[in-house]
Design an enzyme around this catalytic site. Structure first.
Site: not given
Length: 211
Positions: A82, A192, A194
């Site tokens: 990011c 992202h 994750e």
């Protein structure tokens, strides 16, 4: 052998979710701003949330820009996520504030040209082929984005490079922006991983296997 990843703590980014995702992907994770730990780990992950200028101030406060530069000079893997990707470029121009980035790639982070911002939610990529970053990931997979700014122009001349960077693009409304870069030991994603379900988990495993 289990790989060790230093998760750079410079006051920006959701460290807990990134740590959990890396651990699920098979890494031993150390959350730290200690230069020795961050320099010597197998991999360094640089998160980032918020404004470009604030992230750069936090990064410089822990000498993170030097850590990134030293690792890359020694051929040691780094990954940005990011705003942790955005700060790798030359410059950010956000809310009228221009800030110098780490300068690993030429280019400017600027506001996306779209009616609806932030660009938030799931989106596909212009998926590359034969890419270690996206190995085993379907070109139809979607990844999770939350951002209003991005790199809209790639300015690095690659014709003379032996191994040019793999630049991955995505679209929001009628605008196009850099969604990921795979450049030797330096990987980065605007999205992202994750928060991107199975596809994001696979990408993180690819990185850990790479390092």
């Amino acid at each position: 052998m289990t790989k060790t990843v230093a998760l750079l703590d410079y006051g920006s980014g959701n460290l807990r979710s990134a740590q959990r995702a890396l651990e699920r992907a098979g890494a031993d994770v150390i959350v730290s701003s200690d230069p020795e730990i961050c320099t010597n780990a197998d991999g360094l992950l640089v998160p980032g949330v918020g404004a470009f200028d604030a992230c750069m101030k936090g990064l410089r406060g822990v000498f993170g820009h030097r850590i990134i530069g030293q690792r890359l000079a020694g051929g040691r893997p780094v990954m940005g996520i990011c705003v942790g990707m955005q700060i790798l470029f030359d410059e950010g121009d956000e809310h009228g504030i221009k800030s110098a980035g780490c300068g690993e790639w030429p280019g400017k982070v600027e506001r996306l040209q779209a009616e609806i911002l932030p660009h938030m939610g799931w989106n596909t990529l212009e998926m590359p082929t034969n890419s270690p970053m996206f190995e085993g990931i379907s070109p139809d997979e979607r990844f999770y984005f939350v951002h209003s700014y991005g790199v809209r122009k790639w300015t690095l001349e690659t014709d003379d490079l032996t191994t040019p960077p793999e630049v991955v693009w995505a679209k929001h409304e009628n605008d196009r922006f850099v969604a990921a870069v795979e450049n030797g030991t330096l990987w980065a994603t605007q999205f992202h991983p994750e928060k991107s379900g199975d596809a994001g988990a696979k990408l993180l495993r690819n990185w850990i296997n790479y390092i």
